[in-house]
Motif scaffolding. Sequence first.
Motif, mmCIF file in Angstrom:
data_model
loop_
_atom_site.group_PDB
_atom_site.id
_atom_site.type_symbol
_atom_site.label_atom_id
_atom_site.label_comp_id
_atom_site.label_asym_id
_atom_site.label_seq_id
_atom_site.Cartn_x
_atom_site.Cartn_y
_atom_site.Cartn_z
ATOM 1 N N CYS A 169 43.817 -37.792 13.895
ATOM 2 C CA CYS A 169 43.550 -37.351 12.531
ATOM 3 C C CYS A 169 43.121 -35.886 12.506
ATOM 4 O O CYS A 169 42.218 -35.476 13.234
ATOM 5 N N ARG A 170 43.759 -35.092 11.653
ATOM 6 C CA ARG A 170 43.444 -33.659 11.545
ATOM 7 C C ARG A 170 42.033 -33.430 11.012
ATOM 8 O O ARG A 170 41.444 -32.397 11.255
ATOM 9 N N HIS A 171 41.508 -34.378 10.289
ATOM 10 C CA HIS A 171 40.177 -34.228 9.695
ATOM 11 C C HIS A 171 39.049 -34.573 10.666
ATOM 12 O O HIS A 171 37.889 -34.286 10.389
ATOM 13 N N HIS A 172 39.368 -35.181 11.799
ATOM 14 C CA HIS A 172 38.331 -35.719 12.675
ATOM 15 C C HIS A 172 37.344 -34.660 13.172
ATOM 16 O O HIS A 172 36.130 -34.866 13.114
ATOM 17 N N GLU A 173 37.837 -33.537 13.656
ATOM 18 C CA GLU A 173 36.943 -32.487 14.164
ATOM 19 C C GLU A 173 36.044 -31.961 13.051
ATOM 20 O O GLU A 173 34.851 -31.712 13.260
ATOM 21 N N ILE A 174 36.593 -31.781 11.874
ATOM 22 C CA ILE A 174 35.800 -31.339 10.719
ATOM 23 C C ILE A 174 34.719 -32.368 10.419
ATOM 24 O O ILE A 174 33.554 -32.027 10.212
ATOM 25 N N ASN A 175 35.108 -33.644 10.410
ATOM 26 C CA ASN A 175 34.164 -34.713 10.119
ATOM 27 C C ASN A 175 33.041 -34.781 11.139
ATOM 28 O O ASN A 175 31.876 -34.962 10.776
ATOM 29 N N GLN A 176 33.368 -34.632 12.407
ATOM 30 C CA GLN A 176 32.328 -34.677 13.429
ATOM 31 C C GLN A 176 31.314 -33.561 13.212
ATOM 32 O O GLN A 176 30.110 -33.777 13.281
ATOM 33 N N TRP A 177 31.799 -32.365 12.947
ATOM 34 C CA TRP A 177 30.919 -31.216 12.763
ATOM 35 C C TRP A 177 30.075 -31.368 11.495
ATOM 36 O O TRP A 177 28.853 -31.175 11.516
ATOM 37 N N LEU A 178 30.703 -31.738 10.390
ATOM 38 C CA LEU A 178 29.973 -31.871 9.126
ATOM 39 C C LEU A 178 28.997 -33.047 9.144
ATOM 40 O O LEU A 178 27.934 -32.978 8.536
ATOM 41 N N GLU A 179 29.356 -34.121 9.850
ATOM 42 C CA GLU A 179 28.446 -35.266 9.966
ATOM 43 C C GLU A 179 27.189 -34.854 10.729
ATOM 44 O O GLU A 179 26.077 -35.193 10.338
ATOM 45 N N GLN A 180 27.366 -34.084 11.793
ATOM 46 C CA GLN A 180 26.209 -33.608 12.553
ATOM 47 C C GLN A 180 25.373 -32.644 11.732
ATOM 48 O O GLN A 180 24.154 -32.652 11.807
ATOM 49 N N LEU A 181 26.039 -31.833 10.928
ATOM 50 C CA LEU A 181 25.335 -30.878 10.083
ATOM 51 C C LEU A 181 24.548 -31.587 8.988
ATOM 52 O O LEU A 181 23.406 -31.229 8.691
ATOM 53 N N SER A 182 25.133 -32.628 8.402
ATOM 54 C CA SER A 182 24.470 -33.326 7.289
ATOM 55 C C SER A 182 23.394 -34.301 7.767
ATOM 56 O O SER A 182 22.449 -34.588 7.044
ATOM 57 N N THR A 183 23.553 -34.838 8.962
ATOM 58 C CA THR A 183 22.533 -35.750 9.533
ATOM 59 C C THR A 183 22.273 -35.357 10.986
ATOM 60 O O THR A 183 22.737 -36.030 11.904
ATOM 61 N N PRO A 184 21.563 -34.246 11.191
ATOM 62 C CA PRO A 184 21.355 -33.780 12.560
ATOM 63 C C PRO A 184 20.550 -34.773 13.377
ATOM 64 O O PRO A 184 19.640 -35.430 12.861
ATOM 65 N N PRO A 185 20.876 -34.882 14.669
ATOM 66 C CA PRO A 185 20.126 -35.779 15.534
ATOM 67 C C PRO A 185 18.712 -35.224 15.772
ATOM 68 O O PRO A 185 18.479 -34.031 15.577
#
Length: 191
Positions: A169-185
């Motif tokens: 999926c072309r969106h996967h890398e974007i999603n991984q980065w934005l998910e980490q940004l929106s809910t940082p560990p």
Amino acid sequence: RLFKYKESFASSLTIGAQCVLLPENQNTLVELARRLKQAGADYFSVKHFYNHPGNRYQPDMAFRTPEFLAGLQSELAKLAGKTFQVTLRNIGLVENSRQYSVCHGLPFIVYVREDGQLYTCFSHQEDPQAVLGNLGETDFASLWRSTEKKAAIEHINQHYDKKSCQANCRHHEINQWLEQLSTPPPHVNFV
């Protein structure tokens, strides 16, 4: 023609081509790479086909054995040099797991189908509720700012399980980065 234009303007433009490895083209890729090199392309990238339940085209990929891929890689590598790069994507490096339930990448990628239909997700192009509109009928800026775009994104996020998205999926890398940004560990900035 594009290469001649690039040369005449001493442009730093990069000319590249990509294709998907399929049963129909498995025996023609080396010749295609040779022709692209002769035409002045800077790179050629061969990607893998990944089945998706929503895709009606389900080819038999049994030919894609390690031996076949190694042979193809070897033949393509012979064409590579200073002015022409060839890449056969590694099928083993594709990320299949999804840690997110919302596709944050939808507003960042656009697909235009040959009939003018505009989508933010290629995998759902057969779903009429995922279409933003048609470029033959409405200009891009209007479609991109439309309520149809917002509705299509909401529809995809509400009706499709992200864990069943295709592996590449072309969106996967974007999603991984934005998910980490929106809910940082915890301790994301710990040194």
